[in-house]
Design a protein around this motif. Sequence first.
Motif, PDB file in Angstrom:
ATOM      1  N   ARG A 150       0.558  -1.220   0.292  1.00  0.00           N
ATOM      2  CA  ARG A 150       0.136   0.133   0.209  1.00  0.00           C
ATOM      3  C   ARG A 150       1.411   1.218  -0.215  1.00  0.00           C
ATOM      4  NH1 ARG A 150      -4.757  -1.269   4.525  1.00  0.00           N
ATOM      5  NH2 ARG A 150      -6.111  -2.747   3.125  1.00  0.00           N
ATOM      6  N   ALA A 151       2.325   1.399   0.567  1.00  0.00           N
ATOM      7  CA  ALA A 151       2.617   2.970   0.482  1.00  0.00           C
ATOM      8  C   ALA A 151       3.479   2.643  -0.380  1.00  0.00           C
ATOM      9  CB  ALA A 151       3.900   2.422   1.755  1.00  0.00           C
ATOM     10  N   LEU A 152       3.557   1.529  -1.126  1.00  0.00           N
ATOM     11  CA  LEU A 152       4.205   2.170  -2.712  1.00  0.00           C
ATOM     12  C   LEU A 152       3.634   2.366  -3.706  1.00  0.00           C
ATOM     13  CD1 LEU A 152       7.067  -1.103  -2.363  1.00  0.00           C
ATOM     14  CD2 LEU A 152       7.147   1.189  -1.917  1.00  0.00           C
ATOM     15  N   VAL A 153       2.251   2.240  -3.526  1.00  0.00           N
ATOM     16  CA  VAL A 153       1.555   2.689  -4.695  1.00  0.00           C
ATOM     17  C   VAL A 153       0.493   3.550  -4.674  1.00  0.00           C
ATOM     18  CG1 VAL A 153       1.286  -0.140  -5.364  1.00  0.00           C
ATOM     19  CG2 VAL A 153      -0.537   1.174  -3.535  1.00  0.00           C
ATOM     20  N   ASP A 154       0.674   4.470  -5.968  1.00  0.00           N
ATOM     21  CA  ASP A 154      -0.566   5.725  -5.790  1.00  0.00           C
ATOM     22  C   ASP A 154      -2.191   5.723  -5.422  1.00  0.00           C
ATOM     23  OD1 ASP A 154       1.599   7.110  -6.877  1.00  0.00           O
ATOM     24  OD2 ASP A 154       1.042   6.494  -8.935  1.00  0.00           O
ATOM     25  N   GLY A 155      -2.457   4.218  -6.003  1.00  0.00           N
ATOM     26  CA  GLY A 155      -3.773   4.268  -5.221  1.00  0.00           C
ATOM     27  C   GLY A 155      -4.476   2.468  -5.138  1.00  0.00           C
ATOM     28  N   ILE A 156      -4.966   2.560  -4.019  1.00  0.00           N
ATOM     29  CA  ILE A 156      -5.740   0.844  -3.844  1.00  0.00           C
ATOM     30  C   ILE A 156      -7.008   0.727  -4.057  1.00  0.00           C
ATOM     31  CG2 ILE A 156      -6.123   1.897  -1.503  1.00  0.00           C
ATOM     32  CD1 ILE A 156      -5.241  -1.155  -0.619  1.00  0.00           C
ATOM     33  N   VAL A 157      -7.429  -0.294  -4.840  1.00  0.00           N
ATOM     34  CA  VAL A 157      -8.652  -0.560  -5.696  1.00  0.00           C
ATOM     35  C   VAL A 157      -9.313  -1.454  -4.616  1.00  0.00           C
ATOM     36  CG1 VAL A 157      -9.789  -1.031  -7.495  1.00  0.00           C
ATOM     37  CG2 VAL A 157      -8.038   0.083  -7.705  1.00  0.00           C
ATOM     38  N   VAL A 158     -10.824  -1.238  -4.459  1.00  0.00           N
ATOM     39  CA  VAL A 158     -11.827  -2.494  -3.467  1.00  0.00           C
ATOM     40  C   VAL A 158     -12.832  -2.539  -4.525  1.00  0.00           C
ATOM     41  CG1 VAL A 158     -10.053  -2.526  -1.466  1.00  0.00           C
ATOM     42  CG2 VAL A 158     -11.943  -1.278  -1.458  1.00  0.00           C
ATOM     43  N   GLY A 159     -13.716  -3.051  -4.213  1.00  0.00           N
ATOM     44  CA  GLY A 159     -15.094  -3.204  -4.543  1.00  0.00           C
ATOM     45  C   GLY A 159     -15.542  -2.916  -3.958  1.00  0.00           C
ATOM     46  N   ALA A 160     -17.533  -2.450  -3.889  1.00  0.00           N
ATOM     47  CA  ALA A 160     -18.204  -2.153  -3.234  1.00  0.00           C
ATOM     48  C   ALA A 160     -18.659  -3.142  -2.109  1.00  0.00           C
ATOM     49  CB  ALA A 160     -19.597  -2.070  -3.562  1.00  0.00           C
ATOM     50  N   GLY A 161     -18.249  -4.686  -2.549  1.00  0.00           N
ATOM     51  CA  GLY A 161     -18.567  -5.187  -1.644  1.00  0.00           C
ATOM     52  C   GLY A 161     -17.974  -5.687  -0.485  1.00  0.00           C
ATOM     53  N   GLU A 185      -6.921  -4.823  -4.529  1.00  0.00           N
ATOM     54  CA  GLU A 185      -6.142  -5.155  -3.203  1.00  0.00           C
ATOM     55  C   GLU A 185      -7.799  -6.356  -2.826  1.00  0.00           C
ATOM     56  OE1 GLU A 185      -6.349  -4.203   1.623  1.00  0.00           O
ATOM     57  OE2 GLU A 185      -4.606  -3.653   0.173  1.00  0.00           O
ATOM     58  N   GLY A 186      -9.178  -5.844  -3.741  1.00  0.00           N
ATOM     59  CA  GLY A 186     -10.118  -6.663  -3.473  1.00  0.00           C
ATOM     60  C   GLY A 186     -11.738  -6.218  -3.226  1.00  0.00           C
ATOM     61  N   GLY A 187     -11.999  -6.961  -3.375  1.00  0.00           N
ATOM     62  CA  GLY A 187     -12.358  -8.635  -3.340  1.00  0.00           C
ATOM     63  C   GLY A 187     -12.142  -8.983  -4.427  1.00  0.00           C
ATOM     64  N   GLY A 188     -12.523 -10.522  -3.904  1.00  0.00           N
ATOM     65  CA  GLY A 188     -12.368 -11.400  -5.182  1.00  0.00           C
ATOM     66  C   GLY A 188     -13.006 -11.069  -6.516  1.00  0.00           C
ATOM     67  N   VAL A 189     -14.414 -10.243  -6.593  1.00  0.00           N
ATOM     68  CA  VAL A 189     -15.535 -10.490  -7.854  1.00  0.00           C
ATOM     69  C   VAL A 189     -14.720  -8.939  -8.222  1.00  0.00           C
ATOM     70  CG1 VAL A 189     -16.584  -8.818  -8.821  1.00  0.00           C
ATOM     71  CG2 VAL A 189     -17.536 -10.642  -6.858  1.00  0.00           C
ATOM     72  N   THR A 190     -14.496  -8.041  -7.995  1.00  0.00           N
ATOM     73  CA  THR A 190     -12.708  -7.053  -8.428  1.00  0.00           C
ATOM     74  C   THR A 190     -11.721  -7.397  -9.089  1.00  0.00           C
ATOM     75  OG1 THR A 190     -14.237  -5.549  -6.349  1.00  0.00           O
ATOM     76  CG2 THR A 190     -11.531  -4.732  -7.570  1.00  0.00           C
ATOM     77  N   VAL A 191     -10.794  -8.521  -8.318  1.00  0.00           N
ATOM     78  CA  VAL A 191     -10.131  -9.067  -8.210  1.00  0.00           C
ATOM     79  C   VAL A 191     -10.095  -9.506  -9.985  1.00  0.00           C
ATOM     80  CG1 VAL A 191      -7.740 -10.049  -8.161  1.00  0.00           C
ATOM     81  CG2 VAL A 191      -8.604  -9.083  -6.512  1.00  0.00           C
ATOM     82  N   SER A 192     -10.725 -10.601  -9.879  1.00  0.00           N
ATOM     83  CA  SER A 192     -11.237 -11.218 -11.072  1.00  0.00           C
ATOM     84  C   SER A 192     -11.856 -10.526 -12.426  1.00  0.00           C
ATOM     85  CB  SER A 192     -12.766 -12.022 -10.664  1.00  0.00           C
ATOM     86  OG  SER A 192     -12.586 -12.904 -10.010  1.00  0.00           O
ATOM     87  N   ARG A 193     -12.441  -9.344 -12.011  1.00  0.00           N
ATOM     88  CA  ARG A 193     -13.103  -8.606 -13.283  1.00  0.00           C
ATOM     89  C   ARG A 193     -11.471  -7.967 -13.555  1.00  0.00           C
ATOM     90  NH1 ARG A 193     -18.417  -7.600 -14.206  1.00  0.00           N
ATOM     91  NH2 ARG A 193     -19.400  -8.673 -12.228  1.00  0.00           N
ATOM     92  N   PHE A 194     -11.116  -7.215 -13.317  1.00  0.00           N
ATOM     93  CA  PHE A 194      -9.328  -7.236 -13.390  1.00  0.00           C
ATOM     94  C   PHE A 194      -8.835  -7.838 -14.072  1.00  0.00           C
ATOM     95  CE2 PHE A 194     -10.631  -3.393 -11.002  1.00  0.00           C
ATOM     96  CZ  PHE A 194      -9.586  -2.840 -11.751  1.00  0.00           C
ATOM     97  N   HIS A 213      -7.637  -8.036 -18.552  1.00  0.00           N
ATOM     98  CA  HIS A 213      -5.953  -8.007 -19.306  1.00  0.00           C
ATOM     99  C   HIS A 213      -5.665  -6.662 -18.585  1.00  0.00           C
ATOM    100  CE1 HIS A 213      -7.151 -11.955 -21.080  1.00  0.00           C
ATOM    101  NE2 HIS A 213      -8.021 -11.655 -21.880  1.00  0.00           N
ATOM    102  N   ALA A 214      -6.525  -6.149 -17.361  1.00  0.00           N
ATOM    103  CA  ALA A 214      -5.789  -5.130 -16.980  1.00  0.00           C
ATOM    104  C   ALA A 214      -4.953  -5.097 -15.508  1.00  0.00           C
ATOM    105  CB  ALA A 214      -6.875  -4.414 -16.199  1.00  0.00           C
ATOM    106  N   LEU A 215      -4.729  -6.176 -15.188  1.00  0.00           N
ATOM    107  CA  LEU A 215      -3.433  -6.803 -13.566  1.00  0.00           C
ATOM    108  C   LEU A 215      -1.906  -6.867 -14.660  1.00  0.00           C
ATOM    109  CD1 LEU A 215      -5.416  -8.757 -11.540  1.00  0.00           C
ATOM    110  CD2 LEU A 215      -5.394  -6.155 -11.353  1.00  0.00           C
TER     111      LEU A 215
END
Length: 184
Positions: free
Chosen positions: A10-21, A116-125, A129-131
């Motif tokens: 977290r300390a190394l990135v510009d942004g951290i992404v999670v989903g509404a769930g 970072e999560g959750g599973g649905v958000t990571v799976s969609r990225f 092909h956005a990872l």
Amino acid sequence: ANILHLHRLRALVDGIVVGAGTVAADDPQLTVRLCDGPCPTRIVIDTNRRLRDSHRIFKDGAAPTLVVCAQDALSPGDQRLGNAELLGVRRKDEWIDAQALLAALAARGLRSLLVEGGGVTVSRFLAAHALTRLQITVAPVIIGSGRPGVTLPEIARMDEALRPPIRRFELGDDVLFECNFETA
């Protein structure tokens, strides 16, 4: 050890992404607390604007916070959800367009992101092909059924499976597998 690793990331990135769930279920802080470093911008993907401003992330002011929703889910004059800024992105397949989101975030100077999560958000990225890298930690804890970690469309043959180059790290009793999609 895995939680400390996560805070260092977290300390190394510009942004951290999670989903509404994740926000609805966990009410996370998404800040850097276990190591030195700046807190990244917190980015919550809430395609259909189902979250309310009662969650800690929208009230605590601990880090800049964006709520990303589909453009058609924004009402005229919608600009904020609590302390968080609203950002509309075009919709794609009942979710937001991941590539359009990455472009909008890059335009704001948010280029290095931790999904970072959750599973649905990571799976969609992953499906979009956005990872560039995917880190999966396996812990010696058996919890039974629950929310799936990563779900992708079914494949017909094993040669259709994703098989990126990996690196393996031990984090105490846990094992972290880092999949590199940049070189795959």
